[in-house]
Motif scaffolding. Structure first.
Motif, mmCIF file in Angstrom:
data_model
loop_
_atom_site.group_PDB
_atom_site.id
_atom_site.type_symbol
_atom_site.label_atom_id
_atom_site.label_comp_id
_atom_site.label_asym_id
_atom_site.label_seq_id
_atom_site.Cartn_x
_atom_site.Cartn_y
_atom_site.Cartn_z
ATOM 1 N N UNK A 151 0.847 -1.201 0.000
ATOM 2 C CA UNK A 151 0.000 0.000 0.000
ATOM 3 C C UNK A 151 0.882 1.251 0.000
ATOM 4 N N UNK A 152 1.924 1.229 0.820
ATOM 5 C CA UNK A 152 2.827 2.381 0.891
ATOM 6 C C UNK A 152 3.505 2.628 -0.457
ATOM 7 N N UNK A 153 3.985 1.536 -1.050
ATOM 8 C CA UNK A 153 4.684 1.659 -2.336
ATOM 9 C C UNK A 153 3.766 2.261 -3.399
ATOM 10 N N UNK A 154 2.526 1.764 -3.443
ATOM 11 C CA UNK A 154 1.563 2.261 -4.426
ATOM 12 C C UNK A 154 1.229 3.726 -4.183
ATOM 13 N N UNK A 172 -7.246 -3.999 2.509
ATOM 14 C CA UNK A 172 -7.878 -3.761 1.191
ATOM 15 C C UNK A 172 -8.690 -2.476 1.220
ATOM 16 N N UNK A 173 -9.378 -2.296 2.350
ATOM 17 C CA UNK A 173 -10.200 -1.104 2.496
ATOM 18 C C UNK A 173 -9.314 0.157 2.492
ATOM 19 N N UNK A 174 -8.154 0.056 3.161
ATOM 20 C CA UNK A 174 -7.220 1.194 3.177
ATOM 21 C C UNK A 174 -6.695 1.475 1.774
ATOM 22 N N UNK A 175 -6.355 0.407 1.070
ATOM 23 C CA UNK A 175 -5.840 0.549 -0.295
ATOM 24 C C UNK A 175 -6.887 1.192 -1.199
ATOM 25 N N UNK A 176 -8.139 0.759 -1.042
ATOM 26 C CA UNK A 176 -9.222 1.324 -1.868
ATOM 27 C C UNK A 176 -9.475 2.777 -1.497
ATOM 28 N N UNK A 231 5.330 3.599 8.251
ATOM 29 C CA UNK A 231 4.752 3.648 6.911
ATOM 30 C C UNK A 231 4.352 5.087 6.605
ATOM 31 N N UNK A 232 4.518 5.462 5.353
ATOM 32 C CA UNK A 232 4.281 6.855 4.963
ATOM 33 C C UNK A 232 2.864 7.316 5.303
ATOM 34 N N UNK A 233 1.885 6.386 5.284
ATOM 35 C CA UNK A 233 0.496 6.795 5.517
ATOM 36 C C UNK A 233 0.133 6.829 7.001
ATOM 37 N N UNK A 234 1.083 6.479 7.874
ATOM 38 C CA UNK A 234 0.776 6.439 9.317
ATOM 39 C C UNK A 234 0.359 7.803 9.870
ATOM 40 N N UNK A 235 0.944 8.871 9.348
ATOM 41 C CA UNK A 235 0.620 10.216 9.860
ATOM 42 C C UNK A 235 -0.537 10.873 9.101
#
Lengths: 50, 313
Positions: free
Chosen positions: A34-37, B116-120, B19-23
């Motif tokens: 997810x991070x990479x994408x 999956x939900x996070x990715x979407x 992870x980059x999305x943590x913040x």
């Protein structure tokens, strides 16, 4: 008769849902994916510099 | 020429997330994204910011409950339309078994469904996400005049997600006005640009003085690529000597960048030459690419009578 038809629909619905869950479980996502994408999309696929 | 006075500053502690999305957080009311630490959403002003992962988990939970409820509804409908008690019991029992199966599968796959939900969520809202990060960047730039430290801190938080040259260039420009100290949380690799930037070269020179450990492969490659441009700068040779001195820190760098170090070895301070000469003495059979001879010459001309070098001889 209608009740059996509805039960059959319920059965089909549950089978489809379980198959979808199982198919997705076979290719599990990781946080790294997810991070990479996300970084690729935000930075135009350019992660690194020279 | 005006002398630029550097300002002593203290940054708030910052730990880069795993992870980059943590913040990254999203406003539950207006759906705006933010990577900054503000308490209220800058879009609607409400304190309804939640981490994206938490939001994704609640979306996944809602989907799971909806599917279960739909199964329950169909089961109840089949019971309702039953013409005999036997039919009703059969349909009720069958429906409950199906619900149990679905619930069990959902529990087993919950972790994957959350991801999956996070990715979407991130994939579908990428436009809004980009817009939110751009608002964040503008906000950081808007406080630049009143509070450059705060602006730097905001840009530092944004750089976890936005790794392009634009943010890095702005951060380098801000860092240029600060007095760097050893105890500061400094970065270097994240600030390297694609092209030559004199302010970045100056910053590398400053870092080489206070935090040699931050000079790594990518920085050495950058400096080597733009060596000619750096040499043309006011204190270019001092910057390059500082970087060469930092490269002496590790045998791997000394071997990989032996040519580069060799060009500035005469400008290195004594401790660096001593370290390099001891390194070469301990590994005489490594391919030093002429660096061993250059160091030997420097030692014989500059440090012939130095007792520290006598011990090695």
């Amino acid at each position: 008769m209608i009740s059996y038809v509805i039960l059959a629909i319920t059965f089909l619905y549950v089978v489809i849902q379980i198959s979808l869950y199982a198919a997705r479980q076979r290719k599990p996502l990781t946080r790294d994916d997810i991070e990479e994408r996300l970084l690729a999309t935000l930075n135009g696929g350019d992660h690194g510099r020279p | 020429m005006a002398v630029h006075k550097k300002k002593p500053v203290t940054f708030r502690p910052f730990k880069a997330p795993r992870y980059a999305f943590d913040n990254l957080r999203i406003c539950r009311r207006c759906g705006r994204y933010t990577a900054l630490r503000e308490e209220h959403c800058t879009g609607c002003g409400k304190s309804s910011l939640v981490p994206v992962e938490q939001h994704a988990v609640s979306i996944a939970g809602r989907k799971i409950h909806t599917r279960l409820l739909l199964t329950l509804f169909l089961t109840l409908a089949s019971v309702y339309f039953g013409t005999s008690l036997q039919q009703m019991v059969l349909c009720g029992a069958g429906g409950l078994v199906l619900m149990g199966l679905l619930y069990y599968t959902q529990r087993k796959t919950r972790k994957n469904e959350n991801l999956r939900s996070l990715d979407q969520l991130l994939g579908h809202n990428i436009g809004i996400l980009k817009q939110g990060l751009e608002f964040n960047r503008q906000e950081a730039v808007s406080v630049l005049r009143e509070n450059d430290v705060l602006a730097y801190e905001k840009l530092r938080e944004l750089s976890v997600l936005l790794r392009g040259d634009r943010i890095a260039r702005q951060r380098v420009a801000l860092l240029h006005g600060f007095l760097l100290r050893k105890d500061m949380e400094l970065e270097l690799e994240q600030l390297l640009l694609k092209d030559f930037e004199p302010l970045l070269a100056e910053y590398i020179g400053e870092v080489a003085k206070v935090r040699r450990d931050l000079i790594k492969d990518r920085t050495l490659r950058y400096v080597k690529t733009y060596e000619v441009q750096i040499l043309q700068m006011d204190k270019g040779s001092a910057i390059l000597a500082g970087v060469a001195g930092a490269a002496v820190r590790m045998k791997r760098y000394a071997l990989l960048y032996s040519g580069f170090i060799g060009r500035y070895v005469q400008d290195l301070p004594k401790d660096r030459v001593l370290r390099l000469s001891r390194m070469i003495a301990a590994n005489p059979h490594e391919p030093w690419n002429g660096l061993d001879q250059t160091v030997a010459e420097i030692v014989s001309t500059k440090y012939r009578w130095d007792p520290d070098f006598q011990v090695d001889a």
